[in-house]
Design an enzyme around this catalytic site. Structure first.
Site, PDB file in Angstrom:
ATOM      1  N   ASP A  34      25.674 -10.047 -23.756  1.00 12.80           N
ATOM      2  CA  ASP A  34      24.479 -10.877 -23.630  1.00 12.80           C
ATOM      3  C   ASP A  34      24.652 -12.229 -24.312  1.00 12.80           C
ATOM      4  O   ASP A  34      24.135 -13.245 -23.838  1.00 12.80           O
ATOM      5  CB  ASP A  34      23.269 -10.149 -24.224  1.00 12.80           C
ATOM      6  CG  ASP A  34      22.689  -9.109 -23.274  1.00 12.80           C
ATOM      7  OD1 ASP A  34      23.126  -9.068 -22.106  1.00 12.80           O
ATOM      8  OD2 ASP A  34      21.801  -8.345 -23.694  1.00 12.80           O
ATOM      9  N   ASN A  74      16.254 -17.160 -24.798  1.00  8.19           N
ATOM     10  CA  ASN A  74      15.815 -16.062 -25.668  1.00  8.19           C
ATOM     11  C   ASN A  74      14.783 -16.518 -26.693  1.00  8.19           C
ATOM     12  O   ASN A  74      13.654 -16.072 -26.678  1.00  8.19           O
ATOM     13  CB  ASN A  74      17.003 -15.440 -26.397  1.00  8.19           C
ATOM     14  CG  ASN A  74      17.432 -14.125 -25.800  1.00  8.19           C
ATOM     15  OD1 ASN A  74      17.060 -13.799 -24.680  1.00  8.19           O
ATOM     16  ND2 ASN A  74      18.225 -13.368 -26.536  1.00  8.19           N
ATOM     17  N   GLU A  75      15.222 -17.392 -27.607  1.00  7.76           N
ATOM     18  CA  GLU A  75      14.312 -17.805 -28.663  1.00  7.76           C
ATOM     19  C   GLU A  75      14.727 -19.110 -29.320  1.00  7.76           C
ATOM     20  O   GLU A  75      15.887 -19.521 -29.268  1.00  7.76           O
ATOM     21  CB  GLU A  75      14.180 -16.725 -29.740  1.00  7.76           C
ATOM     22  CG  GLU A  75      15.375 -16.557 -30.655  1.00  7.76           C
ATOM     23  CD  GLU A  75      16.388 -15.559 -30.156  1.00  7.76           C
ATOM     24  OE1 GLU A  75      17.593 -15.894 -30.207  1.00  7.76           O
ATOM     25  OE2 GLU A  75      16.011 -14.466 -29.709  1.00  7.76           O
ATOM     26  N   ALA A  85      15.032  -9.193 -28.563  1.00  2.16           N
ATOM     27  CA  ALA A  85      16.145  -9.612 -29.415  1.00  2.16           C
ATOM     28  C   ALA A  85      15.666  -9.846 -30.857  1.00  2.16           C
ATOM     29  O   ALA A  85      15.112  -8.949 -31.483  1.00  2.16           O
ATOM     30  CB  ALA A  85      16.793 -10.857 -28.814  1.00  2.16           C
ATOM     31  N   TYR A  86      15.876 -11.041 -31.372  1.00  2.83           N
ATOM     32  CA  TYR A  86      15.496 -11.383 -32.751  1.00  2.83           C
ATOM     33  C   TYR A  86      14.037 -11.011 -33.008  1.00  2.83           C
ATOM     34  O   TYR A  86      13.676 -10.442 -34.043  1.00  2.83           O
ATOM     35  CB  TYR A  86      15.724 -12.882 -32.950  1.00  2.83           C
ATOM     36  CG  TYR A  86      15.797 -13.374 -34.373  1.00  2.83           C
ATOM     37  CD1 TYR A  86      15.564 -12.541 -35.458  1.00  2.83           C
ATOM     38  CD2 TYR A  86      16.107 -14.710 -34.624  1.00  2.83           C
ATOM     39  CE1 TYR A  86      15.634 -13.014 -36.756  1.00  2.83           C
ATOM     40  CE2 TYR A  86      16.183 -15.196 -35.922  1.00  2.83           C
ATOM     41  CZ  TYR A  86      15.939 -14.350 -36.984  1.00  2.83           C
ATOM     42  OH  TYR A  86      16.006 -14.824 -38.268  1.00  2.83           O
ATOM     43  N   ASN A  87      13.180 -11.334 -32.053  1.00  5.82           N
ATOM     44  CA  ASN A  87      11.755 -11.059 -32.177  1.00  5.82           C
ATOM     45  C   ASN A  87      11.458  -9.594 -32.481  1.00  5.82           C
ATOM     46  O   ASN A  87      10.624  -9.277 -33.324  1.00  5.82           O
ATOM     47  CB  ASN A  87      11.048 -11.489 -30.886  1.00  5.82           C
ATOM     48  CG  ASN A  87       9.632 -10.976 -30.787  1.00  5.82           C
ATOM     49  OD1 ASN A  87       8.723 -11.529 -31.396  1.00  5.82           O
ATOM     50  ND2 ASN A  87       9.441  -9.919 -30.000  1.00  5.82           N
ATOM     51  N   SER A 143      13.327  -7.400 -33.945  1.00  7.70           N
ATOM     52  CA  SER A 143      13.732  -7.038 -35.305  1.00  7.70           C
ATOM     53  C   SER A 143      12.707  -7.502 -36.334  1.00  7.70           C
ATOM     54  O   SER A 143      12.700  -7.026 -37.466  1.00  7.70           O
ATOM     55  CB  SER A 143      15.107  -7.637 -35.626  1.00  7.70           C
ATOM     56  OG  SER A 143      15.037  -9.044 -35.747  1.00  7.70           O
ATOM     57  N   ALA A 166       9.555 -13.288 -43.156  1.00  9.27           N
ATOM     58  CA  ALA A 166       9.233 -13.105 -44.579  1.00  9.27           C
ATOM     59  C   ALA A 166       8.129 -14.046 -45.047  1.00  9.27           C
ATOM     60  O   ALA A 166       8.330 -14.874 -45.944  1.00  9.27           O
ATOM     61  CB  ALA A 166      10.499 -13.292 -45.421  1.00  9.27           C
TER      62      ALA A 166
END
Length: 267
Positions: free
Chosen positions: A52, A124-125, A165-167, A169, A188
């Protein structure tokens, strides 16, 4: 894809090794009327060979072209979100293509404008993160509304396809790619009796504009992420994010929907 005969193959790592492995596939393709090109300029189908991450690179390096179909061939143990075909079974995939067992799916992208001088798209982001060990302070605006002041490590804005994806997590929602929207997730965040953020991801529809204004407190040299690439900008005041009209057309198998991929990957 049968009428898309000019193919350009984009490789990630181990290009020489993969090209050698793909040579028999090249012969099969050429025997079936396809032309293998050395440059993407005249291609009407672009095929990434890798994973990917390679697919994201292929889309970015070829300019997010709307006049092309994109397809992904996985070199890993199994197919993935953007790779519907496997390098060990490309001959079978060709049969499915000729039998019209594939579909073209349009995936949305987001457009990001940084200080009115730099703009780019993400499949993606887009991420905006602190580059130093110090709380990142950003005023968040939705359209003309001042929404909140974020304090924390950073923010991630994802497309529906990027929501896995990152989102994900960051405990963001997995969003159906047929819904025209984008999602904002926190990295965070600082929440206490003095400072407060929403504390959860939120989703904006395709007509909304997200504006992120950085507070000039010594943390105005952020790390800017464009999918799996970093953008180096010395100083940033604000970033404006919208869902773009630009869509990426990808080739997928009819029996391999987005939700089947989610099920296979996470459940």
């Amino acid at each position: 894809m049968a009428d898309r005969r000019n193919l350009f193959f984009f490789y990630g790592d181990d290009k020489a090794k993969l090209v050698e492995k793909m040579k028999p596939i090249y012969r099969i393709l050429e025997e079936n009327g396809f032309t293998i090109l050395d440059h993407p300029k005249n291609a009407n189908a672009i095929v990434s060979v890798g994973d990917d991450a390679t697919f994201l690179q292929a889309v970015r390096k070829t300019g997010f072209r709307e006049d092309c179909l994109y397809a992904g061939i996985s070199t890993k143990d199994e197919i993935s979100f953007y790779c519907d075909f496997h390098i060990d079974h490309v001959d079978t995939a060709l049969q499915e293509i000729t039998k019209n067992e594939i579909e073209v799916r349009k995936y949305p992208t987001i457009e990001v404008d940084v200080d009115g001088s730099t703009s780019f798209h993400c499949l993606n982001e887009f991420s905006l993160r602190s580059s130093i060990i110090k709380t990142f302070v950003v005023d968040v605006h939705v359209d003309d509304l001042y929404f909140e002041t974020f304090r924390g490590d950073g923010l991630v804005v994802s497309t529906p396809t990027g929501s896995t994806a990152y989102n994900k997590s960051l405990r963001g929602a997995v969003v159906d790619p047929l819904i025209p929207c984008f999602q904002v997730s926190e990295l965070a965040s600082l929440n206490n009796n003095t400072y407060r953020t929403l504390g959860s991801p939120f989703i904006l529809n395709h007509e909304r504009t997200l504006t992120l204004k950085l507070r000039p407190d010594g943390n105005d040299y952020p790390v800017i992420g464009m999918d799996n690439e970093a953008l180096s900008i010395k100083q940033v005041e604000k970033a404006v994010v919208r869902l773009s009209d630009k869509q990426i057309k990808t080739v997928k198998l009819k029996n391999n929907s987005f939700w089947e991929k989610v099920q296979r990957t996470f459940l």
